[in-house]
Design a protein around this motif. Structure first.
Motif, PDB file in Angstrom:
ATOM      1  N   ALA A   1       0.828  -1.209   0.000  1.00 37.25           N
ATOM      2  CA  ALA A   1       0.000   0.000   0.000  1.00 37.25           C
ATOM      3  C   ALA A   1       0.865   1.264   0.000  1.00 37.25           C
ATOM      4  N   ASN A   2       2.141   1.122   0.318  1.00 36.84           N
ATOM      5  CA  ASN A   2       3.061   2.258   0.390  1.00 36.84           C
ATOM      6  C   ASN A   2       4.058   2.324  -0.768  1.00 36.84           C
ATOM      7  N   TRP A   3       3.926   1.461  -1.753  1.00 38.72           N
ATOM      8  CA  TRP A   3       4.896   1.450  -2.849  1.00 38.72           C
ATOM      9  C   TRP A   3       5.017   2.810  -3.513  1.00 38.72           C
ATOM     10  N   VAL A   4       3.892   3.463  -3.749  1.00 40.65           N
ATOM     11  CA  VAL A   4       3.898   4.802  -4.348  1.00 40.65           C
ATOM     12  C   VAL A   4       2.897   5.671  -3.596  1.00 40.65           C
ATOM     13  N   SER A   5       3.076   6.978  -3.713  1.00 41.04           N
ATOM     14  CA  SER A   5       2.107   7.901  -3.119  1.00 41.04           C
ATOM     15  C   SER A   5       1.992   9.131  -4.008  1.00 41.04           C
ATOM     16  N   PHE A   6       0.838   9.764  -3.949  1.00 39.03           N
ATOM     17  CA  PHE A   6       0.530  10.953  -4.752  1.00 39.03           C
ATOM     18  C   PHE A   6       0.599  12.208  -3.895  1.00 39.03           C
TER      19      PHE A   6
ATOM     20  N   SER B   1      -0.203   1.931 -12.148  1.00 41.67           N
ATOM     21  CA  SER B   1      -0.052   0.497 -11.920  1.00 41.67           C
ATOM     22  C   SER B   1       1.447   0.202 -11.876  1.00 41.67           C
ATOM     23  N   VAL B   2       1.852  -0.642 -10.920  1.00 49.05           N
ATOM     24  CA  VAL B   2       3.271  -0.897 -10.679  1.00 49.05           C
ATOM     25  C   VAL B   2       3.510  -2.400 -10.593  1.00 49.05           C
TER      26      VAL B   2
ATOM     27  N   GLU C   1      -4.818   4.231  -6.859  1.00 46.46           N
ATOM     28  CA  GLU C   1      -5.740   5.270  -7.304  1.00 46.46           C
ATOM     29  C   GLU C   1      -5.393   6.593  -6.642  1.00 46.46           C
ATOM     30  N   TYR C   2      -5.436   7.645  -7.435  1.00 54.14           N
ATOM     31  CA  TYR C   2      -5.256   8.991  -6.887  1.00 54.14           C
ATOM     32  C   TYR C   2      -6.512   9.381  -6.116  1.00 54.14           C
ATOM     33  N   LYS C   3      -6.313   9.845  -4.907  1.00 55.85           N
ATOM     34  CA  LYS C   3      -7.435  10.335  -4.092  1.00 55.85           C
ATOM     35  C   LYS C   3      -7.174  11.810  -3.832  1.00 55.85           C
ATOM     36  N   SER C   4      -8.080  12.660  -4.286  1.00 57.29           N
ATOM     37  CA  SER C   4      -7.864  14.093  -4.114  1.00 57.29           C
ATOM     38  C   SER C   4      -7.730  14.441  -2.644  1.00 57.29           C
TER      39      SER C   4
END
Length: 135
Positions: free
Chosen positions: A41-46, A114-115, A131-134
Motif C-alpha cells: 500500500a506504500n509502494w507509491v504515493s501521490f 499500476s506498478v 488510485e489517486y485520491k484528491s
C-alpha cells in the motif's frame, strides 16, 4: 495479523548489533518479497504540489537492494515505463539519496498508476494499482 508478521520480519534487524551487516541485501529474496508484499500500500504515493502532481517512489527506493526493476503505467496505459532505481550502496542500503524520488506531472494528469516489481531472483510481483485520491 499483518502487524505480527511485520514485527516478526523486522525483529532480527532490530536485534542486530550496531554496525552489523544485517540489511535488505543480506536478506533472502523471500523475506524482501514478504516485506514488500506487506507494505505494498506504500509502494507509491501521490501529492499535489505547486501546480504539479507528484508520484513518489520513495518506499521502493528504500528497498532498492532487493529489486532489479520497477515498471509502471499511468492511468490505463500498459506497464511499460521503467522507474530507474538508485544503485544499491552496500554500506547504506535503505538510504534514499535520489534528488527527485518522484515523477512530476501536470496537475490532474494521473488518476492512477499500476506498478510491477521484478525482484533480484527474477520473479515478478503482482501488478498493483494505486488510485489517486484528491486531497
Amino acid at each position: 495479523m499483518k502487524l505480527i508478521k511485520i514485527a516478526a520480519l523486522c525483529l532480527p534487524l532490530a536485534l542486530a548489533p550496531i554496525g552489523s551487516t544485517a540489511s535488505a541485501q543480506g536478506m533472502p529474496p523471500e523475506q524482501i518479497k514478504q516485506i514488500l508484499d506487506l507494505t505494498k500500500a506504500n509502494w507509491v504515493s501521490f501529492r499535489d504540489w505547486q501546480g504539479q502532481e507528484l508520484i513518489y517512489f520513495t518506499h521502493l527506493e528504500s528497498w532498492k537492494c532487493g529489486i532489479d526493476y520497477v515498471f509502471y503505467g499511468l492511468n490505463d496505459d500498459p506497464i511499460e515505463q521503467e522507474w530507474q532505481l538508485e544503485a544499491c550502496d552496500p554500506d547504506n542500503q535503505n538510504v534514499v539519496l535520489k534528488d527527485k524520488p518522484y515523477l512530476e506531472l501536470p496537475l490532474g494528469s494521473a488518476q492512477s498508476i499500476s506498478v510491477q516489481l521484478i525482484f533480484k531472483d527474477g520473479t515478478k510481483s503482482a501488478v498493483e494499482r494505486f488510485e489517486y485520491k484528491s486531497q
